[in-house]
Structure formats: C-alpha cells, structure tokens
Design an enzyme around this catalytic site. Structure first.
Site, PDB file in Angstrom:
ATOM      1  N   GLU A  49      -3.269  -5.965  -9.282  1.00  0.00           N
ATOM      2  CA  GLU A  49      -2.059  -5.957  -8.450  1.00  0.00           C
ATOM      3  C   GLU A  49      -1.787  -7.310  -7.808  1.00  0.00           C
ATOM      4  O   GLU A  49      -2.586  -7.801  -7.012  1.00  0.00           O
ATOM      5  CB  GLU A  49      -2.188  -4.909  -7.346  1.00  0.00           C
ATOM      6  CG  GLU A  49      -0.941  -4.792  -6.490  1.00  0.00           C
ATOM      7  CD  GLU A  49      -1.026  -3.700  -5.442  1.00  0.00           C
ATOM      8  OE1 GLU A  49       0.024  -3.369  -4.859  1.00  0.00           O
ATOM      9  OE2 GLU A  49      -2.133  -3.184  -5.196  1.00  0.00           O
ATOM     10  N   GLU A  76       4.018   4.467  -2.907  1.00  0.00           N
ATOM     11  CA  GLU A  76       3.064   3.925  -1.946  1.00  0.00           C
ATOM     12  C   GLU A  76       3.793   3.693  -0.622  1.00  0.00           C
ATOM     13  O   GLU A  76       4.709   2.885  -0.531  1.00  0.00           O
ATOM     14  CB  GLU A  76       2.445   2.615  -2.437  1.00  0.00           C
ATOM     15  CG  GLU A  76       1.321   2.121  -1.543  1.00  0.00           C
ATOM     16  CD  GLU A  76       0.658   0.875  -2.080  1.00  0.00           C
ATOM     17  OE1 GLU A  76      -0.578   0.874  -2.228  1.00  0.00           O
ATOM     18  OE2 GLU A  76       1.374  -0.120  -2.351  1.00  0.00           O
TER      19      GLU A  76
END
Length: 282
Positions: A147, A241
């Site tokens: 990420e 998220e």
C-alpha cells in the site's frame, strides 16, 4: 466484484466480542471483511476464520511494517531480514484466517522520514525483500498487495506510478499494490487517470472518503473512480476503509481527532449502497 469492509472501524484486534459485527455486515450485503493484523498468532486468526465461514464471509488481512528492527528499505541486512519475517507472519495469519490476500504498507515503518524521497538503493532493497515474501505467500495461495501512503505518513511509496514501478521490479504474479482513494485523493491530480495508468498493477482497492468518514459524503468523485476501475476489468475486492475516534491509539495513528459520523451503521450501510449502485451505473 467482491465488496468488503475493514474492521478497523471498530478495533485493531478482532476478538469474540466483535463477532456480532460480522453478521451485521453480511446482512448489509458485504461479501467479506478485512481483518487488522497487528498482533496475535495464527491460531487466533484460525478461530476467527471459522466464525467468518459460519457467517458466509470471505476475508483479507491487513498489517503494517512496525519498525523495531524491521524495515524493508533499511541498509541494515538484519532489519530487512526482520521485515521479511514480519511479512511471512502476516501471510501465515492470513492463511490461517482463510483469506486470499494480505495487504498494507509493509515497506517502511509509519511516520519515519529521512528528509528526502526514496533512493534507488532503497527501492532495490525493498524489491529484494518483497520478492521472496511473494514467493512465500504464493505457497499458501495468498496474494500480496503493498500500500502506498500519502506523503504525510511515509516517504518511500506515495504515488500510483511509484507503486507500479515497485510491482514491476518485484515481478511476481501474486504481487500488486493497493489503490486507496484516500491517499490518492492527496497524491494524484486525477484518480481516473491514475487508475488507467496503473491498471494491472493494483490487485486490491480501498474505498475511503477524504476525511476517512462515510464514503460518498465528501468531494471524492467516486462515479469517475468506479467508471475507470470497471473499464480496466478489475474484479477483485473493493473494500471500505473508514476510521472513528473511539480507539485512542488508532485515532492517534490516523489523525482522527473529531467524530466523522454519528454511528458505524452510517458508514457500512452508506458505503455498500454507494459501491453497489456506483458499480452498476459505471
């Protein structure tokens, strides 16, 4: 397309007290959950995996590079070995969970800066750590998704093109990057262009609003994101998220100092509606 929800909205370590949340997410229309992996042993995640299967949910795992002698970009071979060991632990926990992908910024420890951007040596060192990590994950049938974070959280990996370059350097079929609309709202001038430019390199996708609150209630143009993503043929996880302020340690790490929503239901019910309707219309 599989729709997921990251359990960091409630906790950084999922225990039995959180299990009722799983049924609520299934009833809302989610296909799976993303499980934070910051502590614990594979046996803990195996028990959770059994509960997820009972609920009819799939799973992914997510973790970070915690530092303390573990960094994939360090010049110290011992720290790089520690980083590889930590990613292997993340893979073991994800496999025990029954998940199919382990994601997160497992390149450098969060919040560490050198005062400059990543060097060529750091890029090479990270690829040298992540390549055997991908080999290890492949033996368990797990994909890795590294990420990129925005420039205020790390210096090593910030943009979609930088992430694609790392994916190309590692060169393993089960290794890609995690595209997160929160981070790239900061780092990319046009998210649709970034998605098209890196199609095939990302293997996981996070839906997150500019303030980490309810997706679709802020300035991010999710309609263009969905249209671009659909055009690439992406068919993996699309996972929400969002963070709250109820957990002090997590609130400090994510810089959430104020309430971003009235109740968790606002987030997961609003997000599933946004994703399903947006994807259908794309």
């Amino acid at each position: 397309m599989k729709f997921g929800f990251n359990l960091l909205l409630w906790t950084s370590h999922v225990r039995e007290e959180h299990w009722p949340i799983l049924d609520k997410l299934k009833a809302a229309g989610y296909d799976g959950v993303e499980v934070p992996m910051f502590e614990g042993e594979p046996s803990h995640y195996a028990r959770l995996g059994n509960r997820l299967r009972d609920a009819g949910l799939g799973a992914t795992g997510i973790g970070v590079m915690p530092g303390g002698g573990r960094s994939a970009v360090s010049a110290d071979p011992a720290e790089r070995a520690g980083a590889l060991g930590h990613i292997k632990w993340l893979v073991d926990c994800t496999a025990a969970l029954g998940g199919d992908l382990a994601a997160g910024p497992f390149h450098q420890p969060l919040g560490e800066f050198t005062g400059a951007g990543p060097t060529a040596d750091e890029k090479a060192r990270c690829a040298e750590v992540h390549k055997p990590a991908a080999h290890y994950a492949a033996t368990a049938g797990i994909a890795l998704s590294v990420e990129p974070l925005n420039r205020f959280e790390c210096y090593f990996l910030n943009t979609a093109l930088a992430a694609k370059a790392l994916v190309d350097a590692v060169g393993e079929p089960n290794y890609g990057f995690l595209y997160d609309t929160f981070h790239f709202n900061i780092e990319e001038k046009n998210q649709a262009r970034a998605i098209h430019a890196t199609a095939g390199a990302f293997n996981h996708f996070h839906i997150s609003e500019n303030d980490r609150g309810v997706p679709g209630t802020g300035p991010i143009d999710f309609a263009s994101v969905f249209k671009a993503l659909k055009a690439t043929g992406y068919d993996g996880w699309m996972t929400v998220e969002s963070f709250g302020s109820a957990l002090p340690d997590l609130a400090a790490a994510t810089r959430v100092w104020r309430p971003l929503f009235d109740k968790p239901e606002d987030v997961y019910l609003g997000a599933i509606k946004l994703m399903k309707e947006g994807w259908a219309a794309a």
